[in-house]
Structures are given as C-alpha cells and as structure tokens.
Design a protein around this motif. Structure first.
Motif, PDB file in Angstrom:
ATOM      1  N   ASN A   1      19.275  66.390 -35.639  1.00 49.37           N
ATOM      2  CA  ASN A   1      19.046  64.907 -36.531  1.00 49.37           C
ATOM      3  C   ASN A   1      19.650  63.911 -35.705  1.00 49.37           C
ATOM      4  O   ASN A   1      19.141  62.808 -35.786  1.00 49.37           O
ATOM      5  N   GLY A   2      21.107  64.251 -35.846  1.00 44.46           N
ATOM      6  CA  GLY A   2      21.916  62.960 -35.236  1.00 44.46           C
ATOM      7  C   GLY A   2      22.138  62.595 -33.454  1.00 44.46           C
ATOM      8  O   GLY A   2      21.131  61.693 -33.586  1.00 44.46           O
ATOM      9  N   LEU A   3      21.703  63.338 -32.694  1.00 44.23           N
ATOM     10  CA  LEU A   3      20.374  62.946 -31.253  1.00 44.23           C
ATOM     11  C   LEU A   3      20.095  62.300 -31.335  1.00 44.23           C
ATOM     12  O   LEU A   3      19.558  61.155 -30.748  1.00 44.23           O
ATOM     13  N   HIS A   4      18.651  62.571 -32.146  1.00 43.56           N
ATOM     14  CA  HIS A   4      17.333  62.450 -32.655  1.00 43.56           C
ATOM     15  C   HIS A   4      17.313  61.234 -32.786  1.00 43.56           C
ATOM     16  O   HIS A   4      16.344  60.580 -32.609  1.00 43.56           O
ATOM     17  N   GLY A   5      17.355  61.249 -33.844  1.00 40.67           N
ATOM     18  CA  GLY A   5      18.061  60.046 -34.580  1.00 40.67           C
ATOM     19  C   GLY A   5      18.306  58.826 -33.895  1.00 40.67           C
ATOM     20  O   GLY A   5      17.411  57.608 -34.046  1.00 40.67           O
ATOM     21  N   SER A   6      19.821  58.667 -33.035  1.00 41.27           N
ATOM     22  CA  SER A   6      19.750  57.746 -32.057  1.00 41.27           C
ATOM     23  C   SER A   6      19.269  57.348 -30.863  1.00 41.27           C
ATOM     24  O   SER A   6      18.721  56.321 -30.991  1.00 41.27           O
ATOM     25  N   TYR A   7      18.232  59.157 -30.596  1.00 40.37           N
ATOM     26  CA  TYR A   7      17.307  58.084 -29.386  1.00 40.37           C
ATOM     27  C   TYR A   7      16.276  57.369 -29.804  1.00 40.37           C
ATOM     28  O   TYR A   7      15.939  56.626 -29.102  1.00 40.37           O
ATOM     29  N   VAL A   8      15.613  57.807 -31.163  1.00 34.68           N
ATOM     30  CA  VAL A   8      14.460  57.191 -31.814  1.00 34.68           C
ATOM     31  C   VAL A   8      14.740  55.500 -31.963  1.00 34.68           C
ATOM     32  O   VAL A   8      14.266  54.637 -31.149  1.00 34.68           O
ATOM     33  N   HIS A   9      16.293  55.838 -32.700  1.00 37.61           N
ATOM     34  CA  HIS A   9      16.475  53.962 -32.993  1.00 37.61           C
ATOM     35  C   HIS A   9      16.483  53.181 -31.689  1.00 37.61           C
ATOM     36  O   HIS A   9      16.685  52.249 -31.365  1.00 37.61           O
ATOM     37  N   GLN A  10      17.372  54.011 -30.453  1.00 35.27           N
ATOM     38  CA  GLN A  10      17.705  53.156 -29.972  1.00 35.27           C
ATOM     39  C   GLN A  10      16.946  52.449 -28.430  1.00 35.27           C
ATOM     40  O   GLN A  10      16.549  51.198 -28.212  1.00 35.27           O
ATOM     41  N   GLY A  11      15.743  53.296 -28.924  1.00 44.51           N
ATOM     42  CA  GLY A  11      13.999  53.242 -28.161  1.00 44.51           C
ATOM     43  C   GLY A  11      13.709  52.123 -28.619  1.00 44.51           C
ATOM     44  O   GLY A  11      12.563  50.998 -28.863  1.00 44.51           O
ATOM     45  N   LEU A  12      13.753  52.077 -30.204  1.00 41.31           N
ATOM     46  CA  LEU A  12      13.159  51.199 -31.209  1.00 41.31           C
ATOM     47  C   LEU A  12      13.908  49.542 -31.076  1.00 41.31           C
ATOM     48  O   LEU A  12      12.906  48.363 -31.044  1.00 41.31           O
ATOM     49  N   ARG A  13      14.902  49.281 -30.537  1.00 42.08           N
ATOM     50  CA  ARG A  13      15.886  48.780 -30.571  1.00 42.08           C
ATOM     51  C   ARG A  13      15.690  48.182 -29.828  1.00 42.08           C
ATOM     52  O   ARG A  13      15.934  46.846 -28.935  1.00 42.08           O
ATOM     53  N   ASP A  14      14.986  48.644 -28.372  1.00 42.14           N
ATOM     54  CA  ASP A  14      14.759  48.044 -26.858  1.00 42.14           C
ATOM     55  C   ASP A  14      13.316  47.423 -26.882  1.00 42.14           C
ATOM     56  O   ASP A  14      13.113  46.616 -26.058  1.00 42.14           O
ATOM     57  N   TRP A  15      12.502  48.347 -27.929  1.00 43.15           N
ATOM     58  CA  TRP A  15      11.437  47.714 -28.063  1.00 43.15           C
ATOM     59  C   TRP A  15      11.282  46.436 -29.188  1.00 43.15           C
ATOM     60  O   TRP A  15      10.680  45.120 -28.436  1.00 43.15           O
ATOM     61  N   PHE A  16      11.978  46.193 -29.312  1.00 41.94           N
ATOM     62  CA  PHE A  16      12.069  44.805 -31.079  1.00 41.94           C
ATOM     63  C   PHE A  16      12.940  44.191 -29.353  1.00 41.94           C
ATOM     64  O   PHE A  16      12.891  42.645 -29.976  1.00 41.94           O
ATOM     65  N   ASP A  17      14.154  43.833 -28.950  1.00 38.37           N
ATOM     66  CA  ASP A  17      14.669  43.092 -27.746  1.00 38.37           C
ATOM     67  C   ASP A  17      13.756  42.862 -27.383  1.00 38.37           C
ATOM     68  O   ASP A  17      14.314  41.530 -25.994  1.00 38.37           O
ATOM     69  N   SER A  18      12.585  43.505 -26.414  1.00 34.16           N
ATOM     70  CA  SER A  18      11.611  42.753 -25.491  1.00 34.16           C
ATOM     71  C   SER A  18      10.893  42.839 -26.102  1.00 34.16           C
ATOM     72  O   SER A  18      10.026  41.641 -25.370  1.00 34.16           O
ATOM     73  N   GLY A  19      10.739  42.176 -27.599  1.00 38.23           N
ATOM     74  CA  GLY A  19       9.864  41.165 -28.133  1.00 38.23           C
ATOM     75  C   GLY A  19       8.430  42.028 -29.217  1.00 38.23           C
ATOM     76  O   GLY A  19       7.651  41.310 -30.177  1.00 38.23           O
ATOM     77  N   ALA A  20       8.515  42.827 -29.220  1.00 43.51           N
ATOM     78  CA  ALA A  20       7.724  44.050 -30.446  1.00 43.51           C
ATOM     79  C   ALA A  20       6.872  43.754 -29.792  1.00 43.51           C
ATOM     80  O   ALA A  20       6.094  44.212 -31.111  1.00 43.51           O
ATOM     81  N   GLU A  21       5.993  43.231 -29.311  1.00 45.60           N
ATOM     82  CA  GLU A  21       4.609  42.728 -28.769  1.00 45.60           C
ATOM     83  C   GLU A  21       3.900  44.094 -28.556  1.00 45.60           C
ATOM     84  O   GLU A  21       1.916  43.768 -28.982  1.00 45.60           O
ATOM     85  N   SER A  22       4.474  44.557 -28.121  1.00 49.76           N
ATOM     86  CA  SER A  22       3.387  46.267 -27.781  1.00 49.76           C
ATOM     87  C   SER A  22       3.125  46.907 -28.352  1.00 49.76           C
ATOM     88  O   SER A  22       3.555  47.834 -28.747  1.00 49.76           O
ATOM     89  N   ALA A  23       1.456  46.942 -28.915  1.00 56.36           N
ATOM     90  CA  ALA A  23       1.782  48.593 -30.127  1.00 56.36           C
ATOM     91  C   ALA A  23       1.358  49.834 -29.827  1.00 56.36           C
ATOM     92  O   ALA A  23       2.392  50.708 -30.868  1.00 56.36           O
ATOM     93  N   ILE A  24       1.035  50.367 -28.436  1.00 57.77           N
ATOM     94  CA  ILE A  24       1.480  51.512 -27.876  1.00 57.77           C
ATOM     95  C   ILE A  24       2.126  51.741 -27.829  1.00 57.77           C
ATOM     96  O   ILE A  24       3.290  52.574 -28.385  1.00 57.77           O
ATOM     97  N   GLU A  25       3.763  50.618 -27.815  1.00 50.56           N
ATOM     98  CA  GLU A  25       5.135  51.221 -27.542  1.00 50.56           C
ATOM     99  C   GLU A  25       5.502  51.562 -28.578  1.00 50.56           C
ATOM    100  O   GLU A  25       6.891  52.707 -28.846  1.00 50.56           O
ATOM    101  N   GLY A  26       5.492  51.200 -29.782  1.00 54.20           N
ATOM    102  CA  GLY A  26       5.930  50.849 -31.312  1.00 54.20           C
ATOM    103  C   GLY A  26       5.944  51.940 -31.439  1.00 54.20           C
ATOM    104  O   GLY A  26       5.911  53.006 -32.550  1.00 54.20           O
ATOM    105  N   ALA A  27       4.146  52.354 -31.571  1.00 58.38           N
ATOM    106  CA  ALA A  27       3.592  53.428 -32.038  1.00 58.38           C
ATOM    107  C   ALA A  27       4.241  55.000 -31.780  1.00 58.38           C
ATOM    108  O   ALA A  27       4.457  55.704 -31.806  1.00 58.38           O
ATOM    109  N   LEU A  28       4.316  55.017 -29.822  1.00 57.56           N
ATOM    110  CA  LEU A  28       5.321  55.888 -29.239  1.00 57.56           C
ATOM    111  C   LEU A  28       5.823  56.391 -29.679  1.00 57.56           C
ATOM    112  O   LEU A  28       6.761  58.154 -29.946  1.00 57.56           O
ATOM    113  N   TRP A  29       7.315  55.544 -30.536  1.00 58.93           N
ATOM    114  CA  TRP A  29       8.929  55.861 -31.016  1.00 58.93           C
ATOM    115  C   TRP A  29       8.663  56.632 -32.364  1.00 58.93           C
ATOM    116  O   TRP A  29       8.996  57.208 -32.387  1.00 58.93           O
ATOM    117  N   VAL A  30       6.781  56.217 -33.112  1.00 55.91           N
ATOM    118  CA  VAL A  30       6.539  56.670 -34.329  1.00 55.91           C
ATOM    119  C   VAL A  30       6.956  58.184 -33.989  1.00 55.91           C
ATOM    120  O   VAL A  30       7.290  59.371 -34.831  1.00 55.91           O
TER     121      VAL A  30
END
Length: 321
Positions: free
Chosen positions: A61-90
């Motif tokens: 839970n600790g490792l996976h949660g951190s990994y997903v959160h970082q992926g979503l942070r990167d998505w936000f930093d890129s502008g959070a425009e790509s629906a497919i990338e956001g959906a992939l992290w979910v």
C-alpha cells in the motif's frame, strides 16, 4: 538491488523480531516501485500467513500509493489534458498488476487504425461515423449491460482488453481517441450518464456563455458512445435534464475537462467496488479522489458531481447513428 537480494529481504518479513522487520521494511521502501512485483507475488504465495500478509499489505500500500500519486502529480504538472493518461493512473490505482505500457501499446494501435481512415476534409458527422465504424463495427466494441455495476467496466485497460465497457469506460476511450486526433470532442458531465459533445472551434477557444436554460451555444451535437456512438440532438439532452428537474446549463451539459472526468471515474470505480462488497478497495479509491481533489485546485475550477449513477441504460437518450 538484484532480484535475489529483493527476494532475500522479502523472506525476512516472516522474522518475528520487530526490529528485523523495521530494517527490512526500510530497505524495501527505499527501493521504490521496482520491488512491487516481487512483493505482490510473495503476498499471493503466503496468503495463509496473517502476519506476513499484514506486513506485505503495509508495504504494498505504501509503495503502490506513492507510485500512483507521483504518476498523477506528473499528469497534473503536464497540464492534466490527456484523458487516457489520467484514466490509466486510476486503473493502476485499482489494479497494482496492470501493465500500463501494454495498455498504451493497445491504445496506440487503435488510434493508428482510426487515424488512417480520417480525412481533414470530413465534416463533423463524417468524423464521428469513422470513429463509430472503427470502434463498433471493425473492432467490435460493445456496451457492458448488467444489473450489477462492475468497476472493471469503467477502467480503460479492461475496456481495451475486453472490448466492452460502461458509459464512462467507453466514453473515455472514445474521447481519448478524439483528443489525440485533434477532433473538437469533449466529455460532458451529464448526470447519471456520461456522454460527449462535438463543439465548434469558436466555442473551444472562447467558451461563449449560453442563455439560461439552453444547451451551450458552441455544442453542435452530442454523442453517446454507450449506444455505439449514437448522435443526440440538443433538444433530447434538454428533455433528459428536465425529467431530472435539473437546469440546462454549462455544468450539466457543457464540455468538461479531463480532471473532471478523472474525478468521476474514481467515484464510479469506488461505487462499483462498494456494491460488490470490496469495501477496502472502495475506501482506497475514495482516498485517491481526495488526493486528486487537492491536486486539481488550480488545474480545474469546474465543480464536478461524483454521483456514480452511470447506469448501463441508455434508453433515456435516443438519437441516430
């Protein structure tokens, strides 16, 4: 760290000495997401040992949660425009074993197939017909109609793999293809049923406000991917909202952003988990929603409903193919 070193550390998780466990835990956490596959494999093999399973869950839970959160942070930093990338992290949050690169490859192939058939001279309706032909005729995508909500039917990797999904799952795939092929198609946070809209370029760039109780002026027509890309006129959407006693406005039937869609997706998956008795998984998804809400403060100012009633029933929305 070599695989044999990782496995040696994992074996020490059975050690009754709490001090040994803490040291091993620190070593594994320091390695990050690279140790997740080995941890998940070991957890499955030691499911009979409650203490080992508890320690495994804590690490995963600790490792996976951190990994997903970082992926979503990167998505936000890129502008959070790509629906497919956001959906992939979910999807990755819901399924730690998901191979995201494999899903990306399957999506890229589908996108190429659509691109080869499109022509910049096509009208809006012709573009939609091409998308519909590739997805529903050539590839055989279909809606997942069932009485019990299944969280998998909203997750993009499952939709690509099984070629079926609920309104949100099919809608996100359809929308992502349109986004990546520069078609002015957007998601619509229609209550109870996720659909899409085709906008004119002026609306996309200038977002003209519509008069009260009228569908947004820049929307040319609506699309229902759950009904094989049925084209829906604006009057039908207005009638649908009137039955729900909701206003016909930008919030309910205007275009929304990818962050709004990801919020809705997380809630939809959480609802599916809860209805199927997977309470802990539902709680984790709601924790993820809080994380996305905190990261979306400056990315999106649209207030979004997380009502998860994306029922597998499109009878209220008619239209023509």
């Amino acid at each position: 760290m070599q695989p044999n070193e990782i496995h040696a550390l994992i074996q020490l998780l059975d050690d009754p000495d709490e001090g040994v466990y803490k040291h091993v835990r620190e070593q594994l956490l320091a390695r990050g997401a690279e140790v997740l596959p080995a941890l998940l494999e070991s957890r499955e093999a030691h499911a009979h040992c409650p203490e080992h399973e508890r320690r495994m869950d804590e690490l995963v839970n600790g490792l996976h949660g951190s990994y997903v959160h970082q992926g979503l942070r990167d998505w936000f930093d890129s502008g959070a425009e790509s629906a497919i990338e956001g959906a992939l992290w979910v999807h990755k949050a819901a399924d730690p074993l998901l191979d995201m690169d494999e899903v990306r490859e399957a999506y890229a192939k589908l996108k190429r197939d659509v691109w080869l058939e499109l022509n910049e001279e096509f009208t809006a309706l012709e573009q939609v017909r091409i998308l519909n032909h590739i997805l529903f005729d050539a590839e055989g995508y279909t809606n997942a109609k069932s009485g019990q909500p299944d969280p998998k039917n909203a997750l993009v990797g499952h939709v690509l793999g099984e070629k079926k999904g609920n309104p949100l799952g099919l809608g996100i795939l359809y929308l992502s293809l349109a986004q990546d092929l520069n078609l002015p198609i957007h998601g619509v946070n229609l209550p109870n049923h996720f659909i899409l809209c085709y906008c004119d370029e002026h609306h996309v760039h200038h977002e003209l406000a519509a008069p009260d109780n009228q569908t947004p002026g820049g929307v040319l027509f609506y699309i229902n991917p759950f009904s094989q890309g049925t084209v829906i006129n604006k009057a039908e959407v207005s009638e649908f909202l009137s039955h729900l006693e909701l206003p016909v406005d930008e919030k309910n039937c205007g275009p929304c952003g990818s962050v709004d869609i990801v919020r809705r997706l997380i809630g939809n998956v959480a609802y599916g988990f809860e209805r199927n008795g997977f309470i802990r998984q539902a709680e984790k998804m709601r924790e993820l929603l809080l994380f996305v809400e905190s990261g979306a403060t400056e990315t999106s100012t649209t207030e979004t409903s997380t009502d998860m009633d994306d029922h597998n029933d499109d009878s209220a929305l008619g239209g023509t193919h």
